[in-house]
Design an enzyme around this catalytic site. Structure first.
Site, PDB file in Angstrom:
ATOM      1  N   GLU A  38       0.827  -1.080  -0.056  1.00  0.00           N
ATOM      2  CA  GLU A  38      -0.079  -0.075  -0.069  1.00  0.00           C
ATOM      3  C   GLU A  38       0.869   1.225  -0.122  1.00  0.00           C
ATOM      4  O   GLU A  38       1.931   1.214   0.677  1.00  0.00           O
ATOM      5  CB  GLU A  38      -0.914   0.101   1.310  1.00  0.00           C
ATOM      6  CG  GLU A  38      -1.705   1.046   1.587  1.00  0.00           C
ATOM      7  CD  GLU A  38      -2.483   1.109   2.866  1.00  0.00           C
ATOM      8  OE1 GLU A  38      -2.038   0.089   3.878  1.00  0.00           O
ATOM      9  OE2 GLU A  38      -3.575   1.572   3.047  1.00  0.00           O
ATOM     10  N   LYS A 110      -9.536   2.158  -1.792  1.00  0.00           N
ATOM     11  CA  LYS A 110      -9.593   1.422  -0.707  1.00  0.00           C
ATOM     12  C   LYS A 110     -11.026   1.708   0.014  1.00  0.00           C
ATOM     13  O   LYS A 110     -11.373   2.726   0.469  1.00  0.00           O
ATOM     14  CB  LYS A 110      -8.642   1.791   0.216  1.00  0.00           C
ATOM     15  CG  LYS A 110      -8.680   0.893   1.861  1.00  0.00           C
ATOM     16  CD  LYS A 110      -7.242   1.487   2.650  1.00  0.00           C
ATOM     17  CE  LYS A 110      -6.941   0.719   3.843  1.00  0.00           C
ATOM     18  NZ  LYS A 110      -5.964   1.011   4.405  1.00  0.00           N
ATOM     19  N   CYS A 143      -5.147  -3.586   2.586  1.00  0.00           N
ATOM     20  CA  CYS A 143      -4.495  -3.636   3.977  1.00  0.00           C
ATOM     21  C   CYS A 143      -5.938  -3.758   4.878  1.00  0.00           C
ATOM     22  O   CYS A 143      -6.340  -4.833   5.172  1.00  0.00           O
ATOM     23  CB  CYS A 143      -4.133  -2.398   4.400  1.00  0.00           C
ATOM     24  SG  CYS A 143      -2.868  -2.386   6.032  1.00  0.00           S
ATOM     25  N   VAL A 170      -0.040  -2.268  10.501  1.00  0.00           N
ATOM     26  CA  VAL A 170       0.481  -1.967  12.080  1.00  0.00           C
ATOM     27  C   VAL A 170      -0.012  -3.108  12.965  1.00  0.00           C
ATOM     28  O   VAL A 170       0.440  -3.121  14.105  1.00  0.00           O
ATOM     29  CB  VAL A 170       0.072  -0.624  12.295  1.00  0.00           C
ATOM     30  CG1 VAL A 170       0.917   0.371  11.471  1.00  0.00           C
ATOM     31  CG2 VAL A 170      -1.446  -0.315  12.419  1.00  0.00           C
TER      32      VAL A 170
HETATM   33  C1  ACM Z   1      -3.820   0.087   7.032  1.00  0.00           C
HETATM   34  O1  ACM Z   1      -5.121   0.015   6.611  1.00  0.00           O
HETATM   35  N1  ACM Z   1      -2.920   0.623   6.457  1.00  0.00           N
HETATM   36  C2  ACM Z   1      -3.529  -0.594   8.495  1.00  0.00           C
END
Ligand code: ACM
Length: 264
Positions: A38, A110, A143, A170
């Site tokens: 990402e 996203k 992510c 994370v």
């Molecule tokens: C994330 O979605 N970058 C934790």
């Protein structure tokens, strides 16, 4: 099919350095599909849209998305990587660019924004995309979409054989790793999580990215992974077409057995 995930530590704000780092990693590696983390060209931690805006790309017009198109053409392999997208109205999206060898491309925005991403990005409006190349169907999520079983399920129901998952996770690997194994197992799909390594500090707050990228087979087993800090490419052979049958025994088919009316 040789599936690959690139892991590295991007330099915040230095697109040229990040492309150079990715170029040197791909130089010694063959692949039939490559997933890149990402926001790989810009780094992750921004809270001011005015700071990020000059680093954002119109898809297929900026340095990083053009590099992905070139790489896909050179290697005759789809390349999927996360980038900061801007549209003509000046809105920013946390997006993945899906570059195909024939020069065609698409963009996944996203769906589920994480933490301070909400200060700069618009929630994605593309829906979950499945792209076909050479008879293989590739779905994309980014992510934090991992926390929502609907993301992988929607991609699988739309026909994805492989889920490409550019990430800047994370969360600890012992949380997201087994969860992605479950996402593969429950949908009988392959998943390729390309996570980043390293830390970023902004306004006294430090985010630590957990690396440990992984590739998971349709039975939920880890096929390849690496350490938290590695700058590397991991790769594994898998057969995407074997995911097409959702049958698990002579009585059960994972998709035919679904009872959507009971899930209301
Ligand atoms: C994330 O979605 N970058 C934790």
């Amino acid at each position: 099919m040789l599936l690959a995930a690139l892991q590295f530590c991007p330099v915040r704000g230095d697109i040229a350095a990040n492309i150079a780092a990715m170029q040197s990693l791909v130089a010694g590696q063959s692949f039939d599909l490559l997933v890149i983390p990402e926001l790989a060209s810009t780094g992750y931690f921004y809270t001011d849209p005015q700071e990020l805006l000059p680093l954002c790309e119109f898809p297929a017009e900026g340095a990083f998305t053009q590099w992905m198109l070139q790489l896909a053409a050179q290697r005759n392999a789809p390349v999927i990587g996360g980038f900061a997208e801007r549209d003509r109205a000046g809105r920013l999206f946390n997006s993945a660019f899906i570059a195909l060898p024939n020069g065609e491309w698409s963009v996944y925005r996203k769906t589920h924004l994480f933490y301070k991403e909400k200060l700069i990005f618009q929630p994605g409006d593309s829906g979950f995309l499945v792209t076909e190349w050479n008879g293989v169907r590739i779905g994309t999520m980014i992510c934090y979409d991992w926390r929502f079983p609907e993301s992988a399920r929607t991609l699988a129901l739309r026909g994805a054989d492989v889920i490409a998952h550019p990430s800047n996770l994370v969360a600890a690997k012992n949380l997201w790793g087994p969860t992605m194994c479950t996402r593969s197992f429950e949908n009988k799909v392959i998943s390729v999580t390309a996570n980043r390594a390293g830390i970023e500090t902004l306004q006294g707050e430090t985010l630590t990215f957990t690396g440990e990228s992984q590739i998971v087979g349709m039975n939920g087993a880890v096929l390849a992974d690496c350490g938290p800090d590695a700058a590397t490419i991991i790769a594994a052979e898998a057969d995407p077409l074997a995911t097409r049958s959702k049958r698990i025994n002579s009585f059960n088919d994972l998709f035919a057995d679904r009872r959507p009316q009971a899930y209301q």
